[in-house]
Design a protein around this motif. Sequence first.
Motif, PDB file in Angstrom:
ATOM      1  N   MET A 183      -4.347  25.074   9.496  1.00 20.00           N
ATOM      2  CA  MET A 183      -3.623  23.790   9.607  1.00 20.00           C
ATOM      3  C   MET A 183      -3.036  23.211   7.905  1.00 20.00           C
ATOM      4  N   SER A 184      -3.607  24.089   6.817  1.00 19.11           N
ATOM      5  CA  SER A 184      -3.469  23.413   5.455  1.00 19.11           C
ATOM      6  C   SER A 184      -2.086  23.648   4.906  1.00 19.11           C
ATOM      7  N   PRO A 185      -1.213  24.559   5.271  1.00 17.95           N
ATOM      8  CA  PRO A 185       0.104  24.352   5.099  1.00 17.95           C
ATOM      9  C   PRO A 185       0.806  23.016   5.557  1.00 17.95           C
ATOM     10  N   PHE A 186       0.493  22.664   6.697  1.00 19.05           N
ATOM     11  CA  PHE A 186       1.032  21.549   7.216  1.00 19.05           C
ATOM     12  C   PHE A 186       0.593  20.189   6.871  1.00 19.05           C
ATOM     13  N   ILE A 187      -0.480  20.281   6.220  1.00 17.61           N
ATOM     14  CA  ILE A 187      -1.269  18.958   6.134  1.00 17.61           C
ATOM     15  C   ILE A 187      -0.474  18.117   5.379  1.00 17.61           C
ATOM     16  N   GLU A 188      -0.025  18.551   3.781  1.00 19.88           N
ATOM     17  CA  GLU A 188       0.869  17.396   3.424  1.00 19.88           C
ATOM     18  C   GLU A 188       1.976  16.848   4.067  1.00 19.88           C
ATOM     19  N   MET A 189       2.781  17.709   4.933  1.00 20.96           N
ATOM     20  CA  MET A 189       3.890  17.102   5.567  1.00 20.96           C
ATOM     21  C   MET A 189       3.594  16.041   6.496  1.00 20.96           C
ATOM     22  N   ILE A 190       2.450  16.409   7.281  1.00 21.44           N
ATOM     23  CA  ILE A 190       1.944  15.489   8.351  1.00 21.44           C
ATOM     24  C   ILE A 190       1.497  14.235   7.448  1.00 21.44           C
ATOM     25  N   LEU A 191       0.710  14.358   6.419  1.00 20.78           N
ATOM     26  CA  LEU A 191       0.212  13.258   5.625  1.00 20.78           C
ATOM     27  C   LEU A 191       1.458  12.314   5.163  1.00 20.78           C
ATOM     28  N   LEU A 228       0.756  -1.134  -0.105  1.00 24.70           N
ATOM     29  CA  LEU A 228       0.044   0.113  -0.073  1.00 24.70           C
ATOM     30  C   LEU A 228       0.885   1.312   0.161  1.00 24.70           C
ATOM     31  N   MET A 229       1.853   1.119   0.830  1.00 25.66           N
ATOM     32  CA  MET A 229       2.829   2.332   0.983  1.00 25.66           C
ATOM     33  C   MET A 229       3.396   2.688  -0.537  1.00 25.66           C
ATOM     34  N   SER A 230       3.978   1.549  -1.023  1.00 29.77           N
ATOM     35  CA  SER A 230       4.664   1.640  -2.434  1.00 29.77           C
ATOM     36  C   SER A 230       3.629   2.545  -3.360  1.00 29.77           C
ATOM     37  N   TRP A 231       2.435   1.932  -3.219  1.00 29.19           N
ATOM     38  CA  TRP A 231       1.570   2.581  -4.449  1.00 29.19           C
ATOM     39  C   TRP A 231       1.248   3.885  -3.771  1.00 29.19           C
ATOM     40  N   LEU A 232       1.072   4.286  -2.905  1.00 35.80           N
ATOM     41  CA  LEU A 232       0.603   5.681  -2.442  1.00 35.80           C
ATOM     42  C   LEU A 232       2.006   6.598  -2.738  1.00 35.80           C
ATOM     43  N   TYR A 233       3.101   6.067  -2.318  1.00 40.09           N
ATOM     44  CA  TYR A 233       4.071   7.069  -2.706  1.00 40.09           C
ATOM     45  C   TYR A 233       4.461   7.164  -4.289  1.00 40.09           C
ATOM     46  N   ARG A 234       4.191   6.166  -4.983  1.00 39.33           N
ATOM     47  CA  ARG A 234       4.557   6.330  -6.602  1.00 39.33           C
ATOM     48  C   ARG A 234       3.470   7.558  -6.924  1.00 39.33           C
ATOM     49  N   LYS A 235       4.117   8.278  -8.107  1.00 36.97           N
ATOM     50  CA  LYS A 235       3.306   9.163  -8.466  1.00 36.97           C
ATOM     51  C   LYS A 235       2.825  10.423  -7.621  1.00 36.97           C
ATOM     52  N   ASN A 236       3.441  10.293  -6.542  1.00 34.94           N
ATOM     53  CA  ASN A 236       2.980  11.443  -5.544  1.00 34.94           C
ATOM     54  C   ASN A 236       1.699  11.545  -5.286  1.00 34.94           C
ATOM     55  N   ARG A 237       1.058  10.266  -4.921  1.00 31.31           N
ATOM     56  CA  ARG A 237      -0.655  10.301  -4.598  1.00 31.31           C
ATOM     57  C   ARG A 237      -0.764  10.921  -3.364  1.00 31.31           C
ATOM     58  N   ILE A 238       0.386  10.855  -2.465  1.00 31.42           N
ATOM     59  CA  ILE A 238       0.107  11.329  -1.192  1.00 31.42           C
ATOM     60  C   ILE A 238      -0.206  12.913  -1.250  1.00 31.42           C
ATOM     61  N   GLY A 239       0.658  13.588  -2.193  1.00 28.37           N
ATOM     62  CA  GLY A 239       0.717  14.870  -2.244  1.00 28.37           C
ATOM     63  C   GLY A 239      -0.741  15.287  -2.880  1.00 28.37           C
ATOM     64  N   HIS A 240      -1.549  14.275  -3.842  1.00 34.68           N
ATOM     65  CA  HIS A 240      -2.665  14.637  -4.420  1.00 34.68           C
ATOM     66  C   HIS A 240      -3.767  14.340  -3.270  1.00 34.68           C
ATOM     67  N   LEU A 241      -3.336  13.453  -2.506  1.00 34.35           N
ATOM     68  CA  LEU A 241      -4.525  13.232  -1.346  1.00 34.35           C
ATOM     69  C   LEU A 241      -4.647  14.397  -0.616  1.00 34.35           C
ATOM     70  N   ALA A 242      -3.553  14.891  -0.074  1.00 32.94           N
ATOM     71  CA  ALA A 242      -3.348  16.023   0.580  1.00 32.94           C
ATOM     72  C   ALA A 242      -4.061  17.317   0.268  1.00 32.94           C
TER      73      ALA A 242
END
Lengths: 576, 190
Positions: free
Chosen positions: A357-365, A287-301
Amino acid sequence: MVLKVFFPSCCSSAESGILIGRWISEQNSAVILAVVHFPFIPAQVKQYLSEVQQVTKIKVSVLGSWSNSKQEKEESLSEFLEDLGTIFSHEPWIQISKERDSKFWSCSTLQKQSNSSKEEEIILVYYDQRKVMLSHLHPPLDTTPSTDHKANDASKLAAMFDTVANSKILFMTDRYDDGPIKLTHWQSDGVEASIIVELMKQASVPACMLLTFLLSLTSAICKRRMLKVWPLPFLWSKLSTCEQLGHRLQHLQVISSNKKAQNQIQLMRKANIFVSLLIDVALGILLMSWLYRKNRIGHLADTLIPVADHVAKELQDLLQWLMGAPAGLKMNRALDQVLGRFFLYHIHLWISYIHLMSPFIEMILWYVGLSACLGLTVALCILSDIIALLTFHIYCFYVYGARLYCLKIYGLSSLWRLFRGKKWNVLRQRVDSCSYDLDQLFIGTLLFTILLFLLPTTALYYLVFTLLRLLVVVVQGLIHLLVDLIDSLPLYSIILRLCRSYRLSAGVKFRVLEQKHGKPLRLLMQINPLSYGSVVQTYRLPTYSCYPKDSWTSLCKKLFFGELIYPWKHKGEKQD
Amino acid sequence: MEERRYRAVSGAPIALRRRQHSASCWELAVRGPRLQLRSLSAVTSAVWLAAYGLFVLSESSMVLSAAIFITLIGLIVYLHFVKIDQESLLVIGSLGIQVTSSYASGKESTTFIEMSQVKDVVINEAIHMQKVIYYLCILLQDPQDPQGVSEVVPLFQSSQPRLDCLMEVYKSCQEILEQRKTAPQSSGIK
């Protein structure tokens, strides 16, 4: 009674010799474990058997003779075999003989002190020694465990399985060993072992020690006083992630303990926990490798803030609707405006907080997403906690609405009693009649009327927020159900049942082989594997959450009276 | 070995095959009627006609493929889990009683009951809807109470033979169960 002889199918082609095994006199059955070949010295055989008896605690003795004649039947051999009966003196002395090209064996017994002259019937049961040795017999689930052990021993199959399983030391010598005794059994062609299993056994000891050290370090950190300052334990108990991590820590402690598993159940439990942890971590890393590929975490945040905004806007629209004439109902204008503005202000606060909180959300996530490598269950628990945090305002609204409504209902019921001239007697916990003064009655009636006419407004707000809260609870509940499923599924047992089904047996099944008149009855005994449902039920891992025991009627009653509903109670938490 | 024809409670023809392997071993098998091609084609055509009707209404070919899929899966599930071809009873004196059901797909599900747990084999009456039917069952001994019965295991539940067939099975079972009463009791039991 009928004499039953359990003969291992691996010894069918063995050379002539004598049979050793266990005689179970209560059931008139003989379990043959191996064949000792000529030449041997009877004294050495007796000594060897007594040594085996000391180690295995099973009465292994010489039961009879076995002759596998490739040539014509020799008279001298049969006399010799009968003479052996006098040397080894076992009652009854079983003689089995097999001719070269016949598959029907002849089996007879010699009884020195025979009470009846009738010829005893003999049943020959073939069994696969290796499978019976490795198999674990499961008693039926609905039998009550009796304290009387004699009743357990009356089960013939359990006695037979125990005999074979405990005689492992007998199977350790193979025919390449230079000893005074030559045996034939399932391992007589060479003791089998697997290099991978041996290597893993050697590697597991330092691995366990390392794991124990790490775990003791972690638990020492967790027990520090700093973490026990008041708000923190409350917070830890509310977050389901901490519960799940604690549960997994417990599992790791079970695996890394140095003590060997005492019995089959503990061994299976350890294996199940190990496989479950492995699969969990593997899925989590996937799951982690899927989330971090193509910066999906950034999109989620990036989508998180707009979603929260959208939810808040929808709530605002809902409140505006309630403040107007919802569904055509006429509300009390003043109370409506007060409540509506109160809740709107809350939403405004919430939106500001989110925007802060919005500027910190991406980093926290990003950092929180890394913890998915601890397991898929941890990732799901984090998701559930994020949902709980994002819908915190709905929870607050539900609590406000419920408390207001609850107060109103209690007030109404008490004033209704006053209306009728009754009172609640706290001492006797019952309703008593009471004579009120005129001014008490007057004020009481006024208040009752006010509360009654304000009831629809409060009830409507309460209804709307309760429904929203129930929706969130259902979503969280589904996630928790999935986590529980992953936690408690005994994967190792299921895979074992799939691949090596003889190891988990519910019983045996017999097949009648070809018969010939005059020869003993021949049966083949095979292992009947446990069904998948029973496998899951027997080997389920216990979980930490207990589902609410409230029935639907008590739930509805609580909802009607405005009492707060706590959906999850964990084992070990104090009940409110 | 002999095979005789009887009737089931519903009127369908069944066959009983008895085989005595030795003085203390009987094998009794009741075979029900096989799956008829007629009923299979009738059900399949009904499902496909209904699917075609839906297709004409909705103009989506998914309905047709879904119907084929459902028919296939339904047939496999029926053959593997529902349709029992043969039920057999293997009674081995002083070992136990083995009950086997073989399904149409070849799957066999077996239960073995040890002789020490068997109290008796009896024919019971039951009132089912508007009929009185007879069924054969094994009574299991209660370990705590020597006179009590802990469980009743009904036999031949899917083929449901009538009383005349059950009597034959009953006689063969009792022949073997009698032997354990006449056998000398060795010390150590009970």
